[in-house]
Write an enzyme that holds these catalytic residues in place. Structure first.
Site, mmCIF file in Angstrom:
data_model
loop_
_atom_site.group_PDB
_atom_site.id
_atom_site.type_symbol
_atom_site.label_atom_id
_atom_site.label_comp_id
_atom_site.label_asym_id
_atom_site.label_seq_id
_atom_site.Cartn_x
_atom_site.Cartn_y
_atom_site.Cartn_z
ATOM 1 N N ASP A 230 -27.742 -10.572 -8.142
ATOM 2 C CA ASP A 230 -28.915 -9.675 -7.677
ATOM 3 C C ASP A 230 -28.463 -8.410 -7.466
ATOM 4 O OD1 ASP A 230 -31.204 -8.912 -7.278
ATOM 5 O OD2 ASP A 230 -31.319 -10.038 -5.318
ATOM 6 N N ASP B 273 0.805 -1.171 -0.053
ATOM 7 C CA ASP B 273 0.012 0.214 0.029
ATOM 8 C C ASP B 273 1.022 1.172 -0.081
ATOM 9 O OD1 ASP B 273 -1.964 -1.684 0.132
ATOM 10 O OD2 ASP B 273 -2.918 -1.388 1.999
ATOM 11 N N CYS C 241 -26.573 -6.904 34.459
ATOM 12 C CA CYS C 241 -27.765 -7.577 34.230
ATOM 13 C C CYS C 241 -27.514 -8.937 33.744
ATOM 14 C CB CYS C 241 -28.533 -6.749 33.147
ATOM 15 S SG CYS C 241 -29.715 -7.645 31.833
ATOM 16 N N CYS D 47 -29.925 -1.395 28.227
ATOM 17 C CA CYS D 47 -30.058 -1.516 29.556
ATOM 18 C C CYS D 47 -28.654 -1.280 29.952
ATOM 19 C CB CYS D 47 -30.454 -2.947 29.876
ATOM 20 S SG CYS D 47 -30.110 -3.550 31.518
ATOM 21 N N LYS E 99 -34.117 -20.285 -12.064
ATOM 22 C CA LYS E 99 -34.155 -19.453 -10.628
ATOM 23 C C LYS E 99 -33.870 -20.517 -9.561
ATOM 24 C CE LYS E 99 -36.012 -15.384 -10.966
ATOM 25 N NZ LYS E 99 -35.569 -14.209 -10.317
ATOM 26 N N GLU F 149 -23.725 -18.665 -16.007
ATOM 27 C CA GLU F 149 -23.238 -17.492 -15.260
ATOM 28 C C GLU F 149 -23.884 -17.428 -14.090
ATOM 29 O OE1 GLU F 149 -23.211 -13.900 -17.857
ATOM 30 O OE2 GLU F 149 -21.962 -15.346 -19.571
ATOM 31 N N ARG G 89 -30.143 1.017 -16.282
ATOM 32 C CA ARG G 89 -30.946 0.111 -17.293
ATOM 33 C C ARG G 89 -32.251 1.138 -17.655
ATOM 34 N NH1 ARG G 89 -35.564 -3.224 -17.718
ATOM 35 N NH2 ARG G 89 -34.957 -5.196 -18.721
ATOM 36 N N TYR H 181 -20.690 -9.074 -18.034
ATOM 37 C CA TYR H 181 -20.886 -10.095 -18.660
ATOM 38 C C TYR H 181 -21.404 -10.112 -20.133
ATOM 39 C CZ TYR H 181 -25.482 -8.220 -17.078
ATOM 40 O OH TYR H 181 -26.534 -7.633 -16.788
ATOM 41 N N ASP I 257 0.941 4.360 -2.382
ATOM 42 C CA ASP I 257 0.777 5.503 -2.005
ATOM 43 C C ASP I 257 1.850 6.480 -2.678
ATOM 44 O OD1 ASP I 257 -1.492 4.814 -0.761
ATOM 45 O OD2 ASP I 257 -0.697 4.958 1.310
ATOM 46 N N SER J 136 -35.268 -8.805 -21.337
ATOM 47 C CA SER J 136 -35.269 -9.813 -19.849
ATOM 48 C C SER J 136 -35.058 -11.176 -20.306
ATOM 49 C CB SER J 136 -36.728 -9.178 -19.405
ATOM 50 O OG SER J 136 -37.412 -9.487 -20.397
ATOM 51 N N LEU J 137 -35.255 -11.910 -19.399
ATOM 52 C CA LEU J 137 -35.134 -13.412 -19.569
ATOM 53 C C LEU J 137 -36.330 -14.059 -19.159
ATOM 54 C CD1 LEU J 137 -31.282 -13.638 -18.110
ATOM 55 C CD2 LEU J 137 -32.064 -13.946 -20.574
ATOM 56 N N CYS K 267 -35.778 -3.246 31.237
ATOM 57 C CA CYS K 267 -35.072 -4.287 30.754
ATOM 58 C C CYS K 267 -35.928 -5.422 31.156
ATOM 59 C CB CYS K 267 -33.570 -4.302 31.513
ATOM 60 S SG CYS K 267 -32.690 -5.717 30.870
ATOM 61 N N LYS L 19 -26.852 -19.532 -21.115
ATOM 62 C CA LYS L 19 -26.784 -18.638 -22.598
ATOM 63 C C LYS L 19 -26.241 -19.775 -23.286
ATOM 64 C CE LYS L 19 -25.691 -14.279 -20.227
ATOM 65 N NZ LYS L 19 -24.593 -13.382 -19.898
ATOM 66 N N GLU M 25 -23.099 -5.767 -14.173
ATOM 67 C CA GLU M 25 -24.258 -5.550 -12.903
ATOM 68 C C GLU M 25 -23.189 -5.160 -11.807
ATOM 69 O OE1 GLU M 25 -26.997 -6.841 -13.662
ATOM 70 O OE2 GLU M 25 -28.101 -7.165 -11.788
ATOM 71 N N CYS N 168 -33.742 -7.680 33.797
ATOM 72 C CA CYS N 168 -33.294 -7.359 35.011
ATOM 73 C C CYS N 168 -34.156 -6.227 35.657
ATOM 74 C CB CYS N 168 -31.656 -6.819 35.261
ATOM 75 S SG CYS N 168 -31.512 -5.276 34.299
ATOM 76 N N GLU O 62 3.949 1.754 -1.218
ATOM 77 C CA GLU O 62 4.471 1.832 -2.358
ATOM 78 C C GLU O 62 3.490 2.309 -3.284
ATOM 79 O OE1 GLU O 62 7.877 -1.554 -3.266
ATOM 80 O OE2 GLU O 62 5.805 -2.195 -2.439
HETATM 81 S S1 IVH Z 1 -27.511 -11.547 -19.569
HETATM 82 C C1 IVH Z 1 -31.197 -10.994 -22.480
HETATM 83 N N1 IVH Z 1 -26.114 -12.189 -17.602
HETATM 84 O O1 IVH Z 1 -30.558 -10.414 -14.834
HETATM 85 C C2 IVH Z 1 -30.799 -10.385 -21.177
HETATM 86 N N2 IVH Z 1 -27.958 -11.086 -17.104
HETATM 87 O O2 IVH Z 1 -33.309 -10.677 -16.681
HETATM 88 C C3 IVH Z 1 -29.307 -10.692 -20.975
HETATM 89 N N3 IVH Z 1 -28.151 -10.328 -14.605
HETATM 90 O O3 IVH Z 1 -31.676 -7.614 -15.222
HETATM 91 C C4 IVH Z 1 -29.108 -10.693 -19.556
HETATM 92 N N4 IVH Z 1 -26.394 -11.320 -14.086
HETATM 93 O O4 IVH Z 1 -29.162 -7.259 -14.974
HETATM 94 C C5 IVH Z 1 -27.182 -11.536 -17.956
HETATM 95 N N5 IVH Z 1 -24.641 -13.033 -15.891
HETATM 96 C C6 IVH Z 1 -25.851 -12.152 -16.461
HETATM 97 C C7 IVH Z 1 -26.447 -11.664 -15.262
HETATM 98 C C8 IVH Z 1 -27.646 -10.980 -15.895
HETATM 99 C C9 IVH Z 1 -27.389 -10.719 -13.623
HETATM 100 C C10 IVH Z 1 -29.372 -9.424 -14.522
HETATM 101 C C11 IVH Z 1 -29.632 -8.564 -15.663
HETATM 102 C C12 IVH Z 1 -31.173 -8.501 -16.187
HETATM 103 C C13 IVH Z 1 -31.655 -9.649 -15.625
HETATM 104 C C14 IVH Z 1 -32.113 -10.591 -16.636
#
Ligand code: IVH
Length: 671
Positions: free
Chosen positions: A119, A34, A435, A430, A318, A115, A138, A230, A38, A83-84, A412, A294, A178, A415, A36
């Protein structure tokens, strides 16, 4: 006129600093100290101060450069964020695969990338000729908000790519990723917020979202945000044709990529990986709500097309819900070791993730009020991995009218003493140092594994000794009398001898572990090491003034005050006197006397259930002895701790020749 020589030197310095940042924040393996680092950083600051014309946006000095803004500008994404669709288990995964094979027979022999589905919050990062020029949220998938200045503060986000030399700079690159906060950083953030008397966040996702939406980048910079990328949206002319290569390419440019991504040869192996992840996810250190599967081949992926907003060639796998709904039968209050009163909900027993949950913590009284949790309410509770179950939300719409608002106790519950509030921390306290509940909790901490590690001194014994009057404060354990112990229920000769021997043995603990054992508010393992180094003995530490403490790592004004306050209390002075009399008064003669931990530098992975130990206990045991616990077995793993019903990690460890140990062997190693 420009000074070409200086230009080059500043450029080179920036490149080197960016590389060291990368080694530290992305690779987790710094190659210089650290101090070095700095020196280099100060050099650059100096040069830029003397030559402001050389300051550029990709300079590591400019991460927190932006001024607060009053709103975020809207930005259209280069391609919409889809979305997925979801699958919940192996059968649905196979059905998804079969449906695709029908549409395109090439799917039958294609590879997949699996992958972690982090969240967190999706961000879109734009690079122009290698410079990070824009970063967006997004939004609605088509239009997001420009949060460039906030994103720049994330240390693992490269301000310039490629980080390393000898890789061509892409022309125009757009990457998705993410942003999230890992669990450890989240806990520390909440601890800090609550110390300052500020509101804590309910989960890491909310905390990350709050941090990204700050109008002042300085606030974002103070939040421990992480990033994994990703998706290669605009490929900068690299002509990558599949997802796995895209991840490798992004990694080579210097982007942080999760090392939990897996390339699978076929759908069977996808299903096996998904199954293994159900167990393994709690070891990741950050929240994932599933996995993303994927199709590897971009061409095949795009041929399969899109249904609604979901591409056919990828799905979210999920995990079973770790949240369920149940009812609050009653609300009761626990007294902690510092005297803090913590409310908890007594629940109608309910099974979450395979475990029956009967209670959930309610954190503090503000939490009960903010969430408007009433006795009789239906509530959503969450149990993620080893985390203590907690209430996510109450469901007022299900009220029938018989619910009751919880009235905080005025005395409390242990006690019957008065209770007080403090200005600098949330909660009711307390203040009675004798106690019984407080003393029991304090004693449990004092003898626990990270502190004095007294073998056989469990929670039951702690309560028995306090309730029988043999112990009034923690230091009394050193004057326990054999005859008195033999009077206690279930204490025969052998048990008493063993306990007394273990207590005697604990006097060999190092000074930092004793300081941690004292249980001063805010003083954990790290601060204890710092205090030991600085003061060397409890005699000196007990005379420290607030200003002597302030410059130490991890010690702010609140903790410094708490330390001085602790040593000023007559009952604590009595404890110290008793410890000294008992001959337990370690001092620091040299650095080796600090317990960095015998497991220092060793990497552990845990698999299976170890009787009497929760995962958290195992982790804190290993880390308190200096070791590191990770989730995946790799060639860097030194030991696999194997419990009952081990998972696939055992197989992996055997392949890599990692040493397998059981709990006894671990304790042996740590002793
Ligand atoms: S690919 C076509 N890869 O999950 C959508 N999404 O419903 C491609 N997320 O809100 C998404 N990790 O932010 C992809 N390794 C990952 C991910 C990822 C988290 C989130 C993404 C999106 C939701 C997909």
């Amino acid at each position: 006129m420009r000074n070409i020589d200086l230009d080059t030197r500043v450029g080179e310095l920036r490149r080197v600093i960016n590389l060291h940042n990368y080694m530290y924040y992305v690779m987790d393996s710094p190659i210089i100290s650290d101090s070095e680092f700095d020196l280099l950083f100060d050099d650059l600051l100096d040069m830029e101060k003397n030559h402001p014309e050389l300051v550029s946006d990709d300079s590591p000095t400019q991460r927190v450069g932006g001024l607060p803004s009053d709103r975020f500008n809207k930005v259209e994404h280069p391609s919409p964020i889809l979305s997925l669709s979801k699958v919940n288990h192996a059968v649905e995964t196979k059905n998804w695969f079969d449906r695709m094979v029908k549409l395109d027979s090439r799917v039958a022999t294609t590879k997949f990338v699996v992958e972690p589905k982090i969240d967190g919050l999706t961000v879109v990062l734009h690079y122009d000729k290698g410079m990070f020029v824009r970063g967006c949220t997004r939004g609605d998938g088509y239009i997001g908000e420009d949060i460039t200045n906030n994103l720049r503060t994330i240390m693992s986000l490269p301000l310039r790519i490629p980080i390393k030399e000898f890789i061509e700079t892409p022309d125009n690159l757009v990457v998705r990723g993410e942003v999230f906060i890992d669990n450890h950083a989240f806990d520390r953030l909440n601890e800090n917020l609550s110390e300052k008397g500020e509101k804590v966040y309910i989960n890491p996702r909310n905390a990350a979202s709050g941090a990204l939406r700050q109008l002042d980048p300085k606030v974002t910079a103070s939040r421990p945000l992480s990033l994994y990328c990703y998706d290669l949206v605009v490929d900068g002319g690299s002509q990558i044709t599949n997802q796995w290569d895209a991840l490798i390419y992004l990694e080579s440019l210097g982007f942080p990529i999760s090392n939990s991504c897996v390339l699978c040869e076929n759908i069977q192996s996808v299903i096996r990986i998904c199954d293994e992840w159900q167990d393994d996810r709690q070891d990741l250190g950050y929240d994932i709500d599933g996995l993303v599967i994927k199709i590897d081949d971009f061409n095949l992926m795009s041929n399969l097309g899109i249904v609604g907003k979901d591409p056919r060639g990828a799905v979210a796998y999920k995990f079973p819900a770790d949240e369920v709904t149940t009812e609050v039968v009653d609300i009761s209050v626990n007294v902690g070791r510092t005297g803090i009163l913590t409310p908890y909900a007594i629940l109608r027993p309910v099974s979450v993730g395979g475990v029956v949950v009967k209670q959930a913590t309610l954190h503090n009284l503000d939490f009960v009020q903010e969430k408007d949790i009433r006795i009789g309410d239906s509530v959503i509770i969450k149990r993620a991995g080893d985390v203590i179950p907690y209430v996510v939300a109450s469901l007022p719409s299900l009220r029938t009218g018989i619910e009751r608002v919880f009235k905080p106790p005025s005395r409390c519950p242990s006690c019957n003493n008065n209770i007080v509030t403090y200005d600098d921390v949330v909660g009711l306290y307390c203040t009675n140092s004798v106690c019984p509940d407080q003393v029991v909790r304090y004693l449990e901490h004092f003898v626990s594994r990270p502190t004095l590690d007294i073998d056989g001194f469990g929670k039951g014994i702690a309560r028995l000794l306090v309730e029988s009057g043999l112990i009034e404060d923690v230091a009394d354990i050193f004057s326990l009398d054999r005859k008195d112990l033999l009077q206690l229920d279930g204490f025969a000769d052998k048990k008493v001898d063993r306990l007394l021997l273990a207590i005697e043995e604990s006097k060999k603990r190092t000074i930092n572990r004793l300081i941690e054992a004292l249980g001063i508010r805010g003083v954990g393992a790290v601060a204890s090491v710092g205090l030991s180094r600085k003061f060397g003995s409890l005699d000196k530490l007990s005379k420290a003034r607030v200003e002597d403490l302030l410059h130490l790592d991890g010690i702010g004004p609140n903790i410094a005050n708490a330390i001085v306050h602790w040593f000023n209390q007559p009952n604590n002075q009595l404890i110290l006197k008793k410890l000294k009399l008992a001959g337990f008064w370690p001092v620091l003669d040299n650095e080796d006397d600090i317990h960095k931990g015998v497991l220092y530098g060793k990497i552990f992975v845990i698999t299976g259930k170890v009787q009497d130990w929760s995962r958290n206990d195992l982790k804190s045991y290993i880390t308190s002895h200096g070791g590191l616990v990770t989730g995946k077995v790799t060639s860097k793993t030194n030991y696999l701790l194997v419990g009952e019903n081990p998972g696939s990690k055992l197989e992996q460890a055997r392949k890599l020749g990692v040493i397998e140990i059981d709990i006894e062997a671990l304790q042996e190693l740590a002793s």
